[in-house]
Design an enzyme around this catalytic site. Structure first.
Site, PDB file in Angstrom:
ATOM      1  N   ARG A  30       9.723  18.147  41.777  1.00  0.00           N
ATOM      2  CA  ARG A  30       8.762  18.592  42.788  1.00  0.00           C
ATOM      3  C   ARG A  30       9.277  18.170  44.156  1.00  0.00           C
ATOM      4  NH1 ARG A  30       7.297  21.324  39.318  1.00  0.00           N
ATOM      5  NH2 ARG A  30       5.177  21.662  38.454  1.00  0.00           N
ATOM      6  N   GLU A  53       6.394  24.221  49.310  1.00  0.00           N
ATOM      7  CA  GLU A  53       7.157  25.010  48.338  1.00  0.00           C
ATOM      8  C   GLU A  53       8.017  26.059  49.024  1.00  0.00           C
ATOM      9  OE1 GLU A  53       8.086  26.062  44.233  1.00  0.00           O
ATOM     10  OE2 GLU A  53       7.148  24.318  45.147  1.00  0.00           O
ATOM     11  N   HIS A  69      12.490  28.080  43.098  1.00  0.00           N
ATOM     12  CA  HIS A  69      11.774  27.542  41.932  1.00  0.00           C
ATOM     13  C   HIS A  69      12.058  28.397  40.697  1.00  0.00           C
ATOM     14  CE1 HIS A  69       7.971  24.967  40.911  1.00  0.00           C
ATOM     15  NE2 HIS A  69       8.873  24.934  39.939  1.00  0.00           N
TER      16      HIS A  69
END
Length: 342
Positions: free
Chosen positions: A253, A281, A300
């Site tokens: 993360r 993100e 991701h």
């Protein structure tokens, strides 16, 4: 055909829009129909204000089959599901939708975290091998010079023979990475405060403190869960300890790394980075991470993608089958697990 007295458990699919179409093949839907009383075409996206059709299915459901985007299972939702006994999550973390009310209710929970760990570990292995060979630098130099052999300038420090790799976290993914690294000539260091020295030795790695890991490793790969205790665990001190030319790999993360502290190191070219996750993100449009030649930024994609989702579906349906046979889940999730896992 099933007998008039059908003892198969009732199941309801609940996940984000478009996920079921990517997760389940026709063969998966056929198996669901054989294992349970379900309508594979009915997917609940909203359990707080469900449609009449979803509300009726929820009232009968003994199992919820969830995936990414599943709505939270609040007390109000559970009150509408008096027969619910189990949540089978066809993805990794259940923290986004399995609430304290689920544990108070005594629901059995399982996830496909083990299945989702495999592609992340494979991505990590590729990142480590490419980082050791300085593939990104070589590709850029080759494109700039377009000359035979010119890209080899500075390649004396490249290669994967007896390189030291530091892994932060012996999670499912971290342990799979350890397995994948065994055939190579690496020295592998591990930082994980929950792993004892004998356990680390049994894994074939050297247990060290976080600062020592950062100072000795030319590649540092992060596999710890997102917890209050791991927030920005790779900070200014750890980054400064990393050797010149070292590579930081993050598939965990973004919040585990202090990106404000990382930026000066990658902007100057002192460190390299492979970042599949960032904080936020989506980096701001003006972030240097988008264009730095020594940073590989991916959206991701390390986790299950494309046909890899079908592995998670296979795992979830095996758990549904176990439930139907009255067997315990192979990969149960317990409340105590969530204090140390994603």
């Amino acid at each position: 055909m099933h007998p008039a007295t059908d003892n198969r458990p009732a199941l309801l699919l609940s996940m984000g829009r478009g996920i079921a179409e990517r997760l389940l093949t026709d063969a998966h839907r056929a198996r669901l129909a054989a294992l349970t009383r379900t309508d594979p075409a009915l997917v609940a996206h909203d359990l707080t204000a469900p449609t009449p059709r979803v509300a009726a299915a929820l009232a009968e459901a003994e199992i919820l089959l969830t995936c990414w985007g599943a709505p939270p299972l609040t007390t109000d939702v559970l009150d509408r599901a008096p027969r619910l006994r189990a949540v089978v999550h066809a993805a990794g973390s259940v923290k986004h939708h399995v609430t304290a009310a689920c544990w108070h209710r005594g629901l059995a929970v399982t996830s496909a975290a083990a299945a989702n760990a495999l592609p992340v570990a494979e991505y990590t292995l590729a990142a480590i091998l490419f980082a050791g060979k300085q593939v990104l630098h070589a590709a850029l130099r080759y494109g700039e010079t377009r000359a035979d052999g010119a890209w080899t300038a500075g390649s004396e420090t490249s290669g994967n023979y007896r390189r030291t790799v530091g892994l932060v976290g012996a999670s499912r993914i971290g342990r799979r990475v350890i397995e994948l690294l065994r055939p190579f000539d690496f020295q592998v260091l591990l930082y994980d405060p929950y792993v004892t020295v004998p356990e680390a030795r049994a894994l074939g790695v050297e247990p060290v403190g976080l600062d020592e890991l950062c100072s000795r490793s030319t590649i540092v790969s992060v596999h710890a869960p997102q917890l209050p205790s791991t927030h920005r665990m790779i900070g200014a001190r750890q980054l400064a300890l990393m050797p010149d030319g070292a590579t930081l790999v993050n598939t965990a993360r973004g919040s585990l790394i202090d990106e404000a502290a990382l930026l000066p190191h990658v902007t100057s070219g002192r460190l390299h980075a492979v970042l599949d996750v960032t904080d936020p993100e989506l980096p701001p449009p003006d972030s240097p991470l988008w264009t730095l030649p020594n940073v590989l930024l991916t959206p991701h994609v390390a986790g299950s993608l494309g046909n890899e989702l079908h592995r998670m579906a296979d795992h979830a349906l095996e758990e549904v089958a176990r439930y139907g046979r009255g067997e315990p889940f192979a990969d149960p999730v317990r409340p105590s697990d969530l204090t140390r896992s994603a």
